[in-house]
Design a protein around this motif. Sequence first.
Motif, PDB file in Angstrom:
ATOM      1  N   ILE A 204     -46.167  14.352 -52.874  1.00  0.00           N
ATOM      2  CA  ILE A 204     -45.519  13.091 -52.505  1.00  0.00           C
ATOM      3  C   ILE A 204     -44.589  12.622 -53.629  1.00  0.00           C
ATOM      4  CG2 ILE A 204     -45.931  10.628 -52.072  1.00  0.00           C
ATOM      5  CD1 ILE A 204     -48.485  11.442 -50.596  1.00  0.00           C
ATOM      6  N   MET A 205     -45.065  12.740 -54.870  1.00  0.00           N
ATOM      7  CA  MET A 205     -44.211  12.361 -56.004  1.00  0.00           C
ATOM      8  C   MET A 205     -42.968  13.245 -56.078  1.00  0.00           C
ATOM      9  SD  MET A 205     -45.412   9.718 -57.502  1.00  0.00           S
ATOM     10  CE  MET A 205     -45.994   9.117 -55.926  1.00  0.00           C
ATOM     11  N   ASN A 206     -43.164  14.527 -55.709  1.00  0.00           N
ATOM     12  CA  ASN A 206     -42.027  15.450 -55.687  1.00  0.00           C
ATOM     13  C   ASN A 206     -41.001  14.999 -54.653  1.00  0.00           C
ATOM     14  OD1 ASN A 206     -41.018  18.355 -54.275  1.00  0.00           O
ATOM     15  ND2 ASN A 206     -40.802  18.189 -56.495  1.00  0.00           N
ATOM     16  N   THR A 207     -41.493  14.569 -53.485  1.00  0.00           N
ATOM     17  CA  THR A 207     -40.594  14.057 -52.448  1.00  0.00           C
ATOM     18  C   THR A 207     -39.884  12.789 -52.918  1.00  0.00           C
ATOM     19  OG1 THR A 207     -42.059  14.953 -50.738  1.00  0.00           O
ATOM     20  CG2 THR A 207     -40.455  13.290 -50.054  1.00  0.00           C
ATOM     21  N   LEU A 208     -40.626  11.909 -53.603  1.00  0.00           N
ATOM     22  CA  LEU A 208     -40.013  10.687 -54.135  1.00  0.00           C
ATOM     23  C   LEU A 208     -38.954  11.003 -55.189  1.00  0.00           C
ATOM     24  CD1 LEU A 208     -43.110   8.294 -54.464  1.00  0.00           C
ATOM     25  CD2 LEU A 208     -41.291   8.258 -52.736  1.00  0.00           C
ATOM     26  N   SER A 209     -39.176  12.061 -55.942  1.00  0.00           N
ATOM     27  CA  SER A 209     -38.167  12.433 -56.952  1.00  0.00           C
ATOM     28  C   SER A 209     -36.874  12.874 -56.271  1.00  0.00           C
ATOM     29  CB  SER A 209     -38.705  13.545 -57.858  1.00  0.00           C
ATOM     30  OG  SER A 209     -38.818  14.773 -57.156  1.00  0.00           O
ATOM     31  N   TYR A 210     -36.984  13.596 -55.138  1.00  0.00           N
ATOM     32  CA  TYR A 210     -35.780  13.974 -54.389  1.00  0.00           C
ATOM     33  C   TYR A 210     -35.076  12.735 -53.833  1.00  0.00           C
ATOM     34  CZ  TYR A 210     -37.068  18.927 -54.496  1.00  0.00           C
ATOM     35  OH  TYR A 210     -37.363  20.213 -54.890  1.00  0.00           O
ATOM     36  N   ILE A 211     -35.853  11.774 -53.368  1.00  0.00           N
ATOM     37  CA  ILE A 211     -35.260  10.531 -52.863  1.00  0.00           C
ATOM     38  C   ILE A 211     -34.549   9.783 -53.986  1.00  0.00           C
ATOM     39  CG2 ILE A 211     -35.790   8.271 -51.875  1.00  0.00           C
ATOM     40  CD1 ILE A 211     -38.075   9.604 -50.356  1.00  0.00           C
ATOM     41  N   ALA A 212     -35.167   9.773 -55.187  1.00  0.00           N
ATOM     42  CA  ALA A 212     -34.542   9.111 -56.337  1.00  0.00           C
ATOM     43  C   ALA A 212     -33.226   9.780 -56.703  1.00  0.00           C
ATOM     44  CB  ALA A 212     -35.501   9.125 -57.527  1.00  0.00           C
ATOM     45  N   ILE A 213     -33.204  11.123 -56.607  1.00  0.00           N
ATOM     46  CA  ILE A 213     -31.957  11.839 -56.907  1.00  0.00           C
ATOM     47  C   ILE A 213     -30.890  11.488 -55.874  1.00  0.00           C
ATOM     48  CG2 ILE A 213     -30.881  14.114 -57.112  1.00  0.00           C
ATOM     49  CD1 ILE A 213     -33.599  15.168 -58.083  1.00  0.00           C
ATOM     50  N   GLY A 214     -31.308  11.412 -54.583  1.00  0.00           N
ATOM     51  CA  GLY A 214     -30.359  11.019 -53.541  1.00  0.00           C
ATOM     52  C   GLY A 214     -29.810   9.622 -53.782  1.00  0.00           C
ATOM     53  N   SER A 215     -30.673   8.716 -54.210  1.00  0.00           N
ATOM     54  CA  SER A 215     -30.236   7.354 -54.512  1.00  0.00           C
ATOM     55  C   SER A 215     -29.316   7.335 -55.725  1.00  0.00           C
ATOM     56  CB  SER A 215     -31.456   6.462 -54.780  1.00  0.00           C
ATOM     57  OG  SER A 215     -32.303   6.432 -53.655  1.00  0.00           O
ATOM     58  N   TYR A 216     -29.578   8.213 -56.684  1.00  0.00           N
ATOM     59  CA  TYR A 216     -28.707   8.299 -57.866  1.00  0.00           C
ATOM     60  C   TYR A 216     -27.296   8.701 -57.471  1.00  0.00           C
ATOM     61  CZ  TYR A 216     -26.589  10.364 -62.039  1.00  0.00           C
ATOM     62  OH  TYR A 216     -25.714  10.696 -63.046  1.00  0.00           O
ATOM     63  N   TRP A 217     -27.187   9.692 -56.572  1.00  0.00           N
ATOM     64  CA  TRP A 217     -25.852  10.117 -56.148  1.00  0.00           C
ATOM     65  C   TRP A 217     -25.186   9.051 -55.296  1.00  0.00           C
ATOM     66  CZ3 TRP A 217     -23.003  13.520 -58.356  1.00  0.00           C
ATOM     67  CH2 TRP A 217     -23.604  14.548 -59.087  1.00  0.00           C
ATOM     68  N   ALA A 218     -25.953   8.318 -54.495  1.00  0.00           N
ATOM     69  CA  ALA A 218     -25.366   7.197 -53.751  1.00  0.00           C
ATOM     70  C   ALA A 218     -24.849   6.135 -54.721  1.00  0.00           C
ATOM     71  CB  ALA A 218     -26.408   6.594 -52.816  1.00  0.00           C
ATOM     72  N   GLU A 219     -25.594   5.933 -55.813  1.00  0.00           N
ATOM     73  CA  GLU A 219     -25.172   5.000 -56.859  1.00  0.00           C
ATOM     74  C   GLU A 219     -23.868   5.476 -57.502  1.00  0.00           C
ATOM     75  OE1 GLU A 219     -27.978   2.825 -59.935  1.00  0.00           O
ATOM     76  OE2 GLU A 219     -27.390   4.794 -60.729  1.00  0.00           O
ATOM     77  N   GLN A 220     -23.763   6.786 -57.733  1.00  0.00           N
ATOM     78  CA  GLN A 220     -22.537   7.333 -58.319  1.00  0.00           C
ATOM     79  C   GLN A 220     -21.347   7.185 -57.377  1.00  0.00           C
ATOM     80  OE1 GLN A 220     -22.407   8.441 -61.634  1.00  0.00           O
ATOM     81  NE2 GLN A 220     -24.363   7.385 -61.398  1.00  0.00           N
ATOM     82  N   ILE A 221     -21.607   7.336 -56.072  1.00  0.00           N
ATOM     83  CA  ILE A 221     -20.531   7.155 -55.087  1.00  0.00           C
ATOM     84  C   ILE A 221     -20.036   5.717 -55.107  1.00  0.00           C
ATOM     85  CG2 ILE A 221     -20.041   7.081 -52.609  1.00  0.00           C
ATOM     86  CD1 ILE A 221     -21.816   9.509 -52.285  1.00  0.00           C
ATOM     87  N   ALA A 222     -20.981   4.762 -55.146  1.00  0.00           N
ATOM     88  CA  ALA A 222     -20.595   3.349 -55.192  1.00  0.00           C
ATOM     89  C   ALA A 222     -19.797   3.050 -56.458  1.00  0.00           C
ATOM     90  CB  ALA A 222     -21.836   2.461 -55.126  1.00  0.00           C
ATOM     91  N   PHE A 223     -20.254   3.600 -57.583  1.00  0.00           N
ATOM     92  CA  PHE A 223     -19.552   3.393 -58.844  1.00  0.00           C
ATOM     93  C   PHE A 223     -18.171   4.032 -58.803  1.00  0.00           C
ATOM     94  CE2 PHE A 223     -18.490   4.983 -63.135  1.00  0.00           C
ATOM     95  CZ  PHE A 223     -18.405   3.765 -63.808  1.00  0.00           C
TER      96      PHE A 223
END
Length: 480
Positions: A204-223
């Motif tokens: 589950i933590m591994n899945t959350l880490s993938y979600i965090a990475i996806g959110s990081y790239w969404a953050e980079q897109i917004a920036f």
Amino acid sequence: MKLLLALYFFILAIIQMGLLFGIYHYYRSQNTVRPNVYWLTSLATSAFALAIFGGGIVVIDDISRPEFNFTIGNTLFYVAAVLQALFCQSLNREVGRRVRLTLGISVFLFLLIFECLRNHSTFEIRTAFMCVLAGLFYVWQILEIRIKRKSLPSNQLIYLQYASSAELFFAIGRLAIILFGAMSIKQVEQIPQILILFTIAQLIMNTLSYIAIGSYWAEQIAFSGFKSSQENQEIRGLLKERETLIASLLKANKTASTGALSAAIAHELNQPLGASSLNIQFLQKKLADGQLNPVLEKEILDTLLSDNQRAAEIIRSLRSIFSDEKVGASQIDLAGLIDTVLNIAKPEIVAKSIQIALSVEPQLMIQANRGEIQQVLLNLINNAIQALVTSTHAVKRLTIEARHIEGGVLLTVADNGDGIPEASQKHLFELLSSTKSSGMGLGLWLCSHIITRHGGSIAFEPNTGGGAKFIVKLPEVVES
């Protein structure tokens, strides 16, 4: 027990696969920031590994001697861990070819080692082996994320670091349970509940880490979008400043180009004005003496009208050159435009004993800004006059030709002066490049700018027999 455990794996596989498809379509719809290939590949590999494990658990009988599909599943988990670690490294620096090659070889070695362990070792040894390797990759990830956070603060990187730390915690917990457990596990039902809990929690933590990475790239897109918006505003401001500067240069160049002709123009205006003054005085004297007859009166008035028209024509030509009005593109007869500019330059041409060779075809219609094309003509003619003034040739000749060519109009302005040094020819149309000691290097650059903006071209070549020749090509008027 087996079905419930398999269900956990299938659910996590579906979640990760859904995350993969969602991210893929999201990033496909925009072009600003592309997702990291290591991360997407790691996510896809992890989802397949979970699905293989879920299917393997359903049919397994002896967990101490699993089927080959468990070797495939664990190898995919290893590949996913490798790729996720490479993603974290790529945040800080480029992943070198040697690193990729080394880890690629390690995947092959892992396959061989785990297959040997599957056939000759126990469930506990295989689990401990996987926990140690996973722990090493988690430590690598955490170190790389910490380095990245120092240069780029990001909430999503904090979440990723927490998720990776939790993965490390549960991996160490699984290892401790295996090391301190006294029971030999051969059936799925014999697996301790705490070990299952830690295993599922790690996944589950591994899945959350993938979600965090996806959110990081969404953050980079917004920036990136915000940064692009700022850059676009800055670019618009710079373009506006550029147009203002060019407009100022155009205005300054008008004055500079006609400055050399001002004395001759004043002399030309003085002639009709002086003649008008004399005729008016003569008319006043005749009126005072009572000697004015209709024939003499008509003659004097006709002379005054002719001188007035001559002065008005000169003033009209000057006004068209110095006008600050913003005139858009319109259909212009190039032949008439050449005559207008020559009327301005004619006094100087006559004063310097320059011969004009004019060959202009009729009906040379172009779509252009009249004032700007006038500037180009005035610059080229004025440059030719200045070159001829300093020339030692006995016969000074200014040649202007204009004719139809395929797809447009060809204009040439040439002189038989001393020409332009070869070292200066390559830089003629560059800003602030001048072949004259008193020049600022604006005229030819502005000519090039104006002609290019009108969809044409301007070039230089040495004139046959000496001197300089400038060749201008302009598109013809397209009939609608």
